[in-house]
Design a protein around this motif. Structure first.
Motif, PDB file in Angstrom:
ATOM      1  N   GLU A  23      -9.271  -1.673  -4.360  1.00 36.14           N
ATOM      2  CA  GLU A  23      -9.520  -2.445  -3.136  1.00 36.14           C
ATOM      3  C   GLU A  23      -9.102  -1.628  -1.910  1.00 36.14           C
ATOM      4  O   GLU A  23      -9.793  -1.601  -0.895  1.00 36.14           O
ATOM      5  N   TRP A  24      -7.968  -0.940  -2.014  1.00 34.03           N
ATOM      6  CA  TRP A  24      -7.446  -0.149  -0.895  1.00 34.03           C
ATOM      7  C   TRP A  24      -8.007   1.278  -0.876  1.00 34.03           C
ATOM      8  O   TRP A  24      -7.573   2.102  -0.088  1.00 34.03           O
ATOM      9  N   TYR A  49       0.862  -1.198   0.000  1.00 36.24           N
ATOM     10  CA  TYR A  49       0.000   0.000   0.000  1.00 36.24           C
ATOM     11  C   TYR A  49       0.897   1.246   0.000  1.00 36.24           C
ATOM     12  O   TYR A  49       0.715   2.167  -0.790  1.00 36.24           O
ATOM     13  N   ASN A  54       2.698   1.606  -3.384  1.00 35.89           N
ATOM     14  CA  ASN A  54       1.781   2.031  -4.448  1.00 35.89           C
ATOM     15  C   ASN A  54       1.433   3.523  -4.306  1.00 35.89           C
ATOM     16  O   ASN A  54       1.371   4.267  -5.290  1.00 35.89           O
ATOM     17  N   LYS A  82      -5.789  -3.412  -7.178  1.00 33.21           N
ATOM     18  CA  LYS A  82      -5.330  -3.250  -5.791  1.00 33.21           C
ATOM     19  C   LYS A  82      -5.669  -1.841  -5.293  1.00 33.21           C
ATOM     20  O   LYS A  82      -6.087  -1.649  -4.149  1.00 33.21           O
ATOM     21  N   HIS A 118      -2.339  -1.423 -11.940  1.00 28.23           N
ATOM     22  CA  HIS A 118      -2.483  -1.085 -10.518  1.00 28.23           C
ATOM     23  C   HIS A 118      -3.926  -0.948 -10.045  1.00 28.23           C
ATOM     24  O   HIS A 118      -4.174  -0.897  -8.841  1.00 28.23           O
TER      25      HIS A 118
END
Ligand code: FAQ
Length: 311
Positions: A212-213, A29, A32, A209, A206
């Motif tokens: 999702e985050w 996290y 990214n 993810k 990307h």
């Protein structure tokens, strides 16, 4: 196996609570976010160059003053974003090194040249317009410092967008020559502005993810569609021709259908082969080197102050 730290992190994400710098977060996290926020900061800073090209040739004092303050805002946006990124544990100099070595990207749009004054209007209208569509969504991003930065930046971007549209309107309603210049700028900047939203969702490494985050709140294609939809009416009001001859309202979808983009061009530009990639980075390196004495002077002054305090 998920740890209680991970569970707590995911609970916060689900509850729409912000993640703050000192909170535990998964390494991926953090990585990214550093990637996205630093690239966003680099875009703001490199984005000063195409408009800076017209500062000394703005057609009136009023236009020059507006352009100057817009470019200063962009420097400010870069600084907020670098600061937000530093809270994740990367230094400013590491970020600059990544930009200059090509390890970090910046938005593809800034590798296109500004050939006429109308391009400055088109950048404000279309480039800031596309940036706002994306950034309004990012105001709800899960990382606190990024989210708060976006709220402030969006306020300033909306002034940028309006001044650009107003400059385009003046040209589009002006002489035949001015109208042709506005049309040419629209034709050249429309497609690269759509590319700012990134590759199709199916090609976006990307997105899954990041969604999702809740780093990203809407997908590349959904945001691009919003921009396509809002731009049709704006082009009509200007009295210009839409650059996409296939643009058609689709009643069933409740959106405009449009042509696909030239993805070879997109990948080529983001991989360093656009019209201005080399020039943009060379200019950044030169400006950074020329500013070294300022950074050295600030460091020396701060050291002196610290030493005095310690006495
Ligand atoms: N240009 O997996 P995805 C502004 C890269 S601010 C270059 O979909 P992601 C203000 C991407 O980085 C404009 N590279 O990536 C202003 C990744 O490469 P990597 C900037 C692009 O991150 C106005 C790879 O392709 N705004 O304009 C581009 O999930 C006027 C795969 O892509 C932001 O940065 C591109 N267009 O989604 C200033 C907003 N698209 O990192 C001056 C924040 C994709 O693995 C004058 N960023 N790539 O090497 C974002 O929302 C996202 O990062 C996206 C890309 C949507 C840009």
């Amino acid at each position: 196996m998920t740890t209680s730290q991970e569970q707590n992190f995911m609970r916060k994400i689900s509850a729409e609570e912000k993640i703050e710098p000192k909170d535990w977060m998964p390494d991926a996290y953090r990585k990214n976010l550093i990637r996205q926020i630093s690239q966003h900061a680099h875009s703001e800073v490199i984005g000063m160059q195409p408009e800076g090209n017209w500062l000394t040739r703005a057609p009136s004092l009023r236009r020059k003053a507006i352009l100057l303050s817009k470019i200063q805002d962009e420097a400010g946006h870069g600084l907020y974003l670098y600061s937000a990124c530093e809270t994740l544990g990367i230094s400013r100099s590491e970020m600059i090194e990544q930009l200059q070595s090509g390890a970090a990207k910046y938005s593809s749009i800034f590798n296109y040249p500004t050939l006429t004054w109308a391009d400055v209007g088109a950048i404000g209208w279309l480039v800031d317009g596309a940036a706002i569509v994306n950034q309004v969504s990012l105001q709800r991003t899960s990382y606190g410092p990024y989210s708060r930065g976006m709220i402030r930046i969006c306020k300033e971007e909306s002034f940028h967008q309006r001044q650009g549209y107003e400059a385009m309107l003046a040209l589009a309603k002006g002489s035949e020559g001015q109208k042709a210049m506005a049309q040419d700028a629209l034709d050249r900047f429309y497609w690269p502005a759509l590319m700012m939203f990134g590759p199709h969702d199916s090609e976006s490494a990307h997105s899954q993810k990041s969604m999702e985050w809740k780093i990203k709140r809407e997908t590349n294609d959904d945001l691009r569609q919003k921009f396509v939809d809002q731009t049709v009416k704006q082009i009509e009001v200007l009295g210009l021709e839409h650059p996409d001859k296939n643009i058609t309202w689709n009643d069933e979808r409740g959106h405009y259908d449009s042509s696909d983009l030239n993805w070879d061009e997109f990948w080529s530009v983001i991989n360093g082969n656009g019209h201005c990639n080399r020039q943009r980075i060379e200019h950044h390196v030169a400006a950074h080197d020329e500013g070294e004495w300022v950074r050295d002077a600030i460091t020396a002054y701060n050291e002196k102050k610290r030493a005095k305090k310690a006495q």
